[in-house]
Design an enzyme around this catalytic site. Structure first.
Site, short mmCIF file in Angstrom:
data_model
loop_
_atom_site.label_atom_id
_atom_site.label_comp_id
_atom_site.label_asym_id
_atom_site.label_seq_id
_atom_site.Cartn_x
_atom_site.Cartn_y
_atom_site.Cartn_z
N LYS A 94 -39.57 40.70 -39.47
CA LYS A 94 -40.04 40.60 -38.47
C LYS A 94 -39.91 39.15 -38.29
O LYS A 94 -40.21 39.12 -36.70
CB LYS A 94 -41.43 40.49 -39.41
CG LYS A 94 -41.95 41.54 -40.06
CD LYS A 94 -43.55 41.23 -40.28
CE LYS A 94 -44.07 42.29 -39.99
NZ LYS A 94 -43.94 43.19 -41.45
N GLU A 116 -53.25 38.12 -36.11
CA GLU A 116 -53.99 39.47 -37.36
C GLU A 116 -53.02 39.45 -38.45
O GLU A 116 -51.52 39.28 -37.84
CB GLU A 116 -54.99 40.32 -37.16
CG GLU A 116 -54.14 41.53 -36.60
CD GLU A 116 -53.42 41.78 -35.33
OE1 GLU A 116 -53.65 41.03 -34.70
OE2 GLU A 116 -52.48 42.26 -35.36
N SER A 383 -35.08 46.67 -44.62
CA SER A 383 -35.60 45.87 -43.60
C SER A 383 -36.70 44.83 -44.21
O SER A 383 -36.74 43.89 -43.47
CB SER A 383 -36.95 47.17 -43.18
OG SER A 383 -37.71 47.01 -43.85
C1 LIG Z 1 -43.20 44.89 -41.49
C2 LIG Z 1 -42.44 45.90 -42.50
C3 LIG Z 1 -42.06 47.25 -42.26
C4 LIG Z 1 -43.50 47.55 -41.26
O1 LIG Z 1 -43.32 47.52 -39.58
P1 LIG Z 1 -42.68 47.89 -39.04
O2 LIG Z 1 -42.95 47.37 -37.55
O3 LIG Z 1 -42.87 50.11 -38.80
O4 LIG Z 1 -41.31 48.26 -38.95
C5 LIG Z 1 -40.84 47.26 -42.78
N1 LIG Z 1 -40.21 47.03 -43.82
C6 LIG Z 1 -40.28 45.44 -43.57
C7 LIG Z 1 -40.11 44.88 -44.75
C8 LIG Z 1 -41.94 44.90 -43.20
O5 LIG Z 1 -42.32 43.78 -43.32
#
Ligand SMILES: *Cc1c(COP(=O)(O)O)cnc(C)c1O
Length: 398
Positions: A94, A116, A383
């Site tokens: 993010k 938010e 992610s």
């Molecule tokens: C917020 C988040 C997601 C989901 O958000 P996307 O916009 O679909 O990427 C996925 N993995 C992690 C670690 C997150 O913090």
């Protein structure tokens, strides 16, 4: 080779029939202005250099592309690589786009970032970007979420953000969205709405996608260095879809690369028990865009569920709706149990604790690798890291 996304979104913000800019009267010029400024700034040398410098020296990019040797050997199928977004500062992908948004907001003279947050991950990423860039930040969060996610509330406060306790309605994410939007409407000229994924009205899906595409740009270079060829598969989890399109974007025109998005199947496919928007949903309107949506007969968004709070969103980025319809990306699901199992497996054999969101991608990636020959290559987007999920996981594993 067909050039997917070459001219998309169009000037009205549409990817095929999805996306758009469904806004209350009077707001369109403000959003158009952001896009015009963004297009200028994207080419500005100073801006590019500042963003690149921070990505490298603050976020820690490039994130490694790691060959998961133990996992690959245990499964006995395709080679599994992990794109290590979990190693970024703040522990997830993010920060790539919140940093871009904060720099952009400051450059175009906005005085405050506003958003938010549900579980608090987006709030922390935005508050971090606001701190380093030097701009005010206001985060709206439901009272129930504040109690559940108190460490993230403390982080945001320490980072200098103002956290607004939303006590209306169900006191959760949906009410925080309404509250944040109301607050934004009080001064839309000076406030920048820091959207948390590739969702919302044009130009946000495009801007967030551009900032996240660094993930796939790096991964492509790294796999060509390490394997001297492109991967056979890419796998990423899909909530709003930002980490997924981040990895996928630079590969969309590579016909040999199969691309798979993994949605949360939660407990089961009954309404309210999952968030598999692209599998179960139908096109509709949510948060200023037209996209696949889990909706009831009256076109209201349905409640959603996943053990991964970052994935429980009833809509999805319009880019994914488009890529589903043209069949460039296959969207599949992994459920709570499968994600938990993948969470445990990766932790134990690779010594990497994945976020529960990312665990959905790992669960599907493992299943896929089993079916494939040893010379095939899969890249899974890791992610984020799972430290934030430890309390929750420990409770349910007891
Ligand atoms: C917020 C988040 C997601 C989901 O958000 P996307 O916009 O679909 O990427 C996925 N993995 C992690 C670690 C997150 O913090």
């Amino acid at each position: 080779m067909n050039k997917i996304l070459n001219n998309l979104p169009n000037k009205f913000g549409y990817f095929g029939k999805y996306g758009g800019q469904i806004l209350p009267n009077g707001l369109k010029p403000i959003f158009d202005d952001i896009y015009n400024e963004y297009k200028k700034i994207k080419k500005d040398k100073n801006f590019i250099e500042e963003y690149k410098y921070l990505l490298k020296n603050y976020v820690g990019r490039p994130s490694p592309l790691y060959f998961a040797k133990n996992l690959t050997e245990k499964i006995g199928g395709a080679k599994i690589y992990l794109k290590r977004e979990d190693l970024n500062h703040t522990g997830a992908h993010k920060i790539n786009h919140t940093l871009g948004e904060a720099l952009l907001a400051k450059r175009i003279g906005k005085t405050k970032l506003l958003a938010e947050t549900g579980a608090g991950q987006h709030g922390v990423a935005l508050a971090t970007a606001a701190a380093i860039v030097g701009i005010d930040c206001e985060i709206h969060m439901g009272e129930i979420d504040i109690k559940k996610q108190y460490p993230n509330v403390m982080r945001m406060k320490l980072l200098g953000a103002k956290v607004i306790n939303v006590k209306s309605g169900g006191k959760c994410l949906k009410d925080a969205v309404d509250s944040a939007f109301k607050s934004f409407l009080k001064d839309p000229k000076n406030i920048f709405f820091g959207i948390g994924s590739v969702v919302g009205p044009h130009p946000f899906p495009k801007i967030v996608m551009d900032f996240q595409s660094i993930v796939g740009k790096e991964a492509k270079k790294q796999i060509l260095q390490q394997e001297k060829r492109l991967p056979d598969y890419l796998v990423a989890c899909v909530g709003g879809g930002s980490n997924a399109i981040g990895l996928f974007h630079k590969f969309l025109n590579e016909d040999s690369v199969k691309i798979i998005g993994v949605e949360p199947a939660g407990k089961n496919f009954l309404p309210g028990n999952h968030a598999a928007t692209l599998k179960i949903g139908t096109p509709g309107y949510i948060h200023g865009m037209f996209t696949y949506l889990l909706q009831d007969k009256n076109h209201n968004p349905l409640p959603v569920h996943s053990i991964a709070s970052g994935l429980d969103y009833p809509g999805v980025g319009p880019i994914h709706s488009y890529l589903k319809d043209i069949k460039r990306i296959e969207y599949v699901t992994a459920n709570n149990k499968e994600a938990l199992c993948a969470f445990k497996t990766l932790t134990k054999i690779e010594g990497i604790i994945p976020a529960l969101e990312s665990s959905h991608a790992i669960a599907y990636g493992i299943k896929l690798a089993k079916k494939l020959d040893k010379e095939k290559i899969i890249i899974i987007n890791l992610s984020g890291r799972g430290d934030k999920d430890l309390d929750y996981v420990t409770k349910i594993l007891k």
